[in-house]
Design a protein around this motif. Structure first.
Motif, PDB file in Angstrom:
ATOM      1  N   ASP A  73       0.838  -1.204   0.000  1.00 10.95           N
ATOM      2  CA  ASP A  73       0.000   0.000   0.000  1.00 10.95           C
ATOM      3  C   ASP A  73       0.871   1.251   0.000  1.00 10.95           C
ATOM      4  O   ASP A  73       0.647   2.186  -0.762  1.00 10.95           O
ATOM      5  CB  ASP A  73      -0.931   0.001   1.217  1.00 10.95           C
ATOM      6  CG  ASP A  73      -1.946   1.136   1.155  1.00 10.95           C
ATOM      7  OD1 ASP A  73      -2.367   1.484   0.032  1.00 10.95           O
ATOM      8  OD2 ASP A  73      -2.310   1.686   2.207  1.00 10.95           O
ATOM      9  N   LYS A  74       1.896   1.254   0.875  1.00  9.47           N
ATOM     10  CA  LYS A  74       2.794   2.413   0.975  1.00  9.47           C
ATOM     11  C   LYS A  74       3.529   2.656  -0.344  1.00  9.47           C
ATOM     12  O   LYS A  74       3.599   3.761  -0.833  1.00  9.47           O
ATOM     13  CB  LYS A  74       3.831   2.146   2.064  1.00  9.47           C
ATOM     14  CG  LYS A  74       3.568   2.865   3.381  1.00  9.47           C
ATOM     15  CD  LYS A  74       4.838   2.760   4.218  1.00  9.47           C
ATOM     16  CE  LYS A  74       4.756   3.425   5.573  1.00  9.47           C
ATOM     17  NZ  LYS A  74       3.828   4.482   5.773  1.00  9.47           N
TER      18      LYS A  74
ATOM     19  N   GLU B 138      -0.727   3.836  -2.455  1.00  9.65           N
ATOM     20  CA  GLU B 138      -0.825   5.193  -1.939  1.00  9.65           C
ATOM     21  C   GLU B 138      -0.428   6.211  -3.009  1.00  9.65           C
ATOM     22  O   GLU B 138      -1.031   7.263  -3.137  1.00  9.65           O
ATOM     23  CB  GLU B 138       0.102   5.299  -0.728  1.00  9.65           C
ATOM     24  CG  GLU B 138      -0.264   6.388   0.242  1.00  9.65           C
ATOM     25  CD  GLU B 138       0.628   6.302   1.472  1.00  9.65           C
ATOM     26  OE1 GLU B 138       0.480   5.326   2.230  1.00  9.65           O
ATOM     27  OE2 GLU B 138       1.472   7.197   1.645  1.00  9.65           O
TER      28      GLU B 138
ATOM     29  N   ARG C 299      -3.145   6.600  -5.824  1.00 12.28           N
ATOM     30  CA  ARG C 299      -4.527   6.766  -5.364  1.00 12.28           C
ATOM     31  C   ARG C 299      -5.330   7.712  -6.231  1.00 12.28           C
ATOM     32  O   ARG C 299      -6.518   7.507  -6.441  1.00 12.28           O
ATOM     33  CB  ARG C 299      -4.520   7.256  -3.919  1.00 12.28           C
ATOM     34  CG  ARG C 299      -5.871   7.198  -3.287  1.00 12.28           C
ATOM     35  CD  ARG C 299      -5.753   7.016  -1.806  1.00 12.28           C
ATOM     36  NE  ARG C 299      -5.006   5.818  -1.484  1.00 12.28           N
ATOM     37  CZ  ARG C 299      -4.445   5.588  -0.308  1.00 12.28           C
ATOM     38  NH1 ARG C 299      -4.530   6.476   0.646  1.00 12.28           N
ATOM     39  NH2 ARG C 299      -3.796   4.464  -0.085  1.00 12.28           N
TER      40      ARG C 299
ATOM     41  N   ASN D 266      -4.501   7.757   5.086  1.00 16.33           N
ATOM     42  CA  ASN D 266      -3.454   6.765   4.837  1.00 16.33           C
ATOM     43  C   ASN D 266      -3.378   5.725   5.944  1.00 16.33           C
ATOM     44  O   ASN D 266      -3.207   4.537   5.672  1.00 16.33           O
ATOM     45  CB  ASN D 266      -2.101   7.464   4.689  1.00 16.33           C
ATOM     46  CG  ASN D 266      -1.999   8.162   3.356  1.00 16.33           C
ATOM     47  OD1 ASN D 266      -2.784   7.871   2.450  1.00 16.33           O
ATOM     48  ND2 ASN D 266      -1.069   9.079   3.222  1.00 16.33           N
TER      49      ASN D 266
ATOM     50  N   SER E 230      -6.178   3.401   5.528  1.00 22.94           N
ATOM     51  CA  SER E 230      -5.986   2.496   4.399  1.00 22.94           C
ATOM     52  C   SER E 230      -4.954   1.409   4.735  1.00 22.94           C
ATOM     53  O   SER E 230      -5.135   0.239   4.377  1.00 22.94           O
ATOM     54  CB  SER E 230      -5.642   3.307   3.157  1.00 22.94           C
ATOM     55  OG  SER E 230      -4.477   2.873   2.559  1.00 22.94           O
ATOM     56  N   HIS E 231      -3.887   1.766   5.487  1.00 28.02           N
ATOM     57  CA  HIS E 231      -2.933   0.722   5.910  1.00 28.02           C
ATOM     58  C   HIS E 231      -3.632  -0.327   6.763  1.00 28.02           C
ATOM     59  O   HIS E 231      -3.426  -1.530   6.587  1.00 28.02           O
ATOM     60  CB  HIS E 231      -1.789   1.330   6.731  1.00 28.02           C
ATOM     61  CG  HIS E 231      -0.887   2.230   5.938  1.00 28.02           C
ATOM     62  ND1 HIS E 231      -0.764   2.132   4.579  1.00 28.02           N
ATOM     63  CD2 HIS E 231      -0.073   3.234   6.311  1.00 28.02           C
ATOM     64  CE1 HIS E 231       0.079   3.048   4.153  1.00 28.02           C
ATOM     65  NE2 HIS E 231       0.508   3.735   5.182  1.00 28.02           N
TER      66      HIS E 231
END
Lengths: 306, 287
Positions: free
Chosen positions: B78-79, B83, B86, B183, B186-187
């Protein structure tokens, strides 16, 4: 070495045809298709099943027609959907085709596939020369397809498709039949993928369901993204680059003794995945983005600044 | 006979419930269908297998290790990937998740080959109850999945974290105004999805065996279940999974067993044609 290069030319041609089909659907018309491999497989099987009775020209034509027909049906059912859902339907279609090829063995030979597919003009050209002829045939096919698609992209149809891609509401307000245009785009792209399937069958002379995995779809997406969505020339350069790089991993096997066949396969697929992600992160517009037309190109006095 | 088929169908459905839940909560927050669900499931199964078989941990401890590793991987992806993408639209995210799926699947294939692997667990006799035959694996699956679904529901509806997640799914800008970091949420969502997928990976690995395509083979039914429930609706995903499971098992009465995936695909097509918002949720038709 010559043999290797001519093999490479055929592999690049197959990938380029698949990519051209996807580029027309996704790049030009904005319709994402994750079931690319299904249409390629349909084309390959249509050719393999009919080439001995119809001859190679008709068999290739049939491949295009079968894939285009399947595309039309799928498009008719699903192009109204949001992109996300269209993606899901098409990926499902690709999988279903593979399952059908595997299970309907009365027609497809099941897991054993179809062997001894006659190649075009094999009776005219001596076997010794055939390895030189096939790459030329493949490149000719790509060139012809490229020209046709390039003409379509520049034609009023292409313009309307790009309008539908960029803003369907505006396009339909201007009287463009959005649904029909999308179905046409999907069918044309599907036909090209069917021809790619034909070439695949002629090249290997033997097809089975295990050849048609989602890796074909992944290559096509990578080629379209690398070349720049909507650019046919970019697509050709993109698929040359990708297939050459992928084929170059073959030499890793000699360099690294630890790598066995399965690991080499995994390494290639993994690298394609990494490549797709890096491209999206670093250069999402691709190497050769589609040229944007501005108002200024038509009216010199325009004050529009973009 | 019919009773047995329905029991099998419900268990199959429960097995699909966790991946569908994972798919749908990531969709809720990030608004794209994550094609990497299948390969994350495979990754989690292999992670657990390494801890269980190679390091000799009991299966439950191994599943915890596998979940942590997979959750770490999910947060990292994701990071590093999602991200940054997005704001580039759902189709870009989708293609990126396809790329991630290739990477994960092939990390497993590169490390352990195409051979099938099994967990170190004892094989037990099936239970018999009123003429129904129920495996221990089926019991384990049913109990585990029901506990997970209840925990996720409580988490989503009765905890500050769940409220924050639902707020972000509903309106990220408004949630940000109230001090909810998009964020971070989302993590956490990715990590939760990864844990659910690892658990389903372990259950699926017990049910059959672990191989690099383990997760891929669930991909279509999982998407069918999530769409049936309406993408973005957690309770819908669970109900959808049960329906798909029973439908697939019932279809084996009339169709060859190999064709059962076609049932899921047909469900997707028919649903999208007839009722585009699924049973509980979002609209699928564009202009």
């Amino acid at each position: 070495m010559i043999v290797y290069l001519s093999t490479l030319a055929v592999l690049v041609s197959i990938a380029a045809l698949v990519g051209l089909g996807l580029n027309f659907q996704w790049g030009v018309a904005g319709l994402v298709n994750f079931g690319v491999v299904g249409f390629v497989a349909l084309g390959a099987y249509a050719t393999a099943l009919t080439v001995s009775s119809l001859g190679w020209v008709l068999a290739m034509g049939l491949a295009a027609v079968v894939s285009a027909a399947a595309s039309t049906i799928l498009a008719f059912l699903s192009v109204r959907l949001e992109e996300d859902y269209l993606a899901i339907v098409t990926i499902g279609f690709g999988e279903i085709i593979n399952i059908l090829l595997l299970n309907e063995d009365w027609l497809t030979g099941g897991a054993l596939g179809i062997a001894n597919i006659p190649r075009p003009l094999a009776s005219v050209i001596p076997a010794a020369q055939y390895d030189n002829f096939l790459p030329l045939f493949a490149i000719g096919l790509v060139a012809a397809t490229f020209l046709v698609l390039e003409m379509l992209v520049r034609s009023p149809l292409g313009r309307a498709l790009r309008a539908v891609r960029d803003d369907p509401t505006v396009a339909s307000a201007l009287g463009k039949p959005v649904l029909v245009l999308r179905i046409k785009a999907f069918a044309i792209g599907g036909a090209v993928m069917g021809v790619a399937g034909s070439l695949h069958a002629f090249y290997l002379t033997y097809i089975d369901p295990s050849q048609f995995t989602s890796i074909i779809t992944a290559y096509a997406f990578m080629a379209v993204i690398l070349g720049g969505r909507g650019s046919n020339l970019g697509l050709l350069i993109g698929s040359c680059t990708i297939i050459s790089l992928i084929e170059a991993t073959r030499f890793l096997k000699d360099a690294l003794n630890i790598v066995d066949g399965v690991q080499l396969f995994a390494l290639r697929l993994g690298l394609v995945g990494v490549g797709i992600i890096l491209l999206l992160l670093l250069r999402p517009q691709g190497l050769f983005p589609e040229p944007r037309k501005h108002v200024r190109d038509f009216f010199e006095d325009s004050r529009e600044s973009n | 006979m019919l009773g047995q088929v329905i029991v099998n169908g419900l268990v199959t459905g429960l097995l699909l419930a966790l991946p569908s839940l994972a798919l749908t909560i990531v969709f809720g927050i990030l608004k794209f269908p994550n094609f990497a669900v299948g390969s994350t499931l495979t990754f989690g199964a292999y992670g657990t297998w390494v801890a269980n078989h190679l390091m000799g941990m009991p299966l439950i401890a191994a599943a915890v290790v596998g979940s942590l590793v997979t959750a770490g991987m999910a947060i990292l992806s994701d990071k590093l990937i999602f991200e940054r993408l997005r704001d580039s639209g759902s189709i870009t995210l989708l293609v990126a998740s396809l790329g991630l799926s290739l990477v994960l699947e092939n990390i497993c294939r590169f490390s352990f080959g195409n051979a099938t692997r099994d967990f170190d667990i004892d094989i037990a006799r099936p239970l018999r109850w009123h003429g129904l035959r129920i495996n221990h694996e089926q019991m384990t699956t049913a109990i585990t999945v029901i506990i997970c679904v209840v925990v996720v529901q409580i988490l989503l509806h009765a905890s500050p974290l769940g409220r924050a997640m639902r707020a972000t799914a509903d309106n990220p800008a408004l949630a940000a105004v109230r001090g909810i970091e998009r964020n971070t949420i989302s993590h956490i969502t990715w990590a939760l999805a990864a844990v659910l997928l690892t658990i389903s990976g372990v259950l699926a690995g017990m049910d059959r065996a672990i191989d690099p395509l383990l997760g891929w083979s669930y991909q279509i039914p999982v998407f069918a279940a999530a769409i049936l429930g309406g993408l973005g609706s957690p309770i819908g995903a669970v109900v959808g999974a049960l329906v798909i499971g029973v439908a697939e098992e019932l279809s084996t009465l009339v169709l060859p067993t190999n064709d059962r995936q076609i049932v899921s695909f047909a469900v997707i097509l028919v649903l999208l044609l007839v009722r585009t918002q699924g049973l509980f949720g979002a609209r699928a038709v564009r202009k």
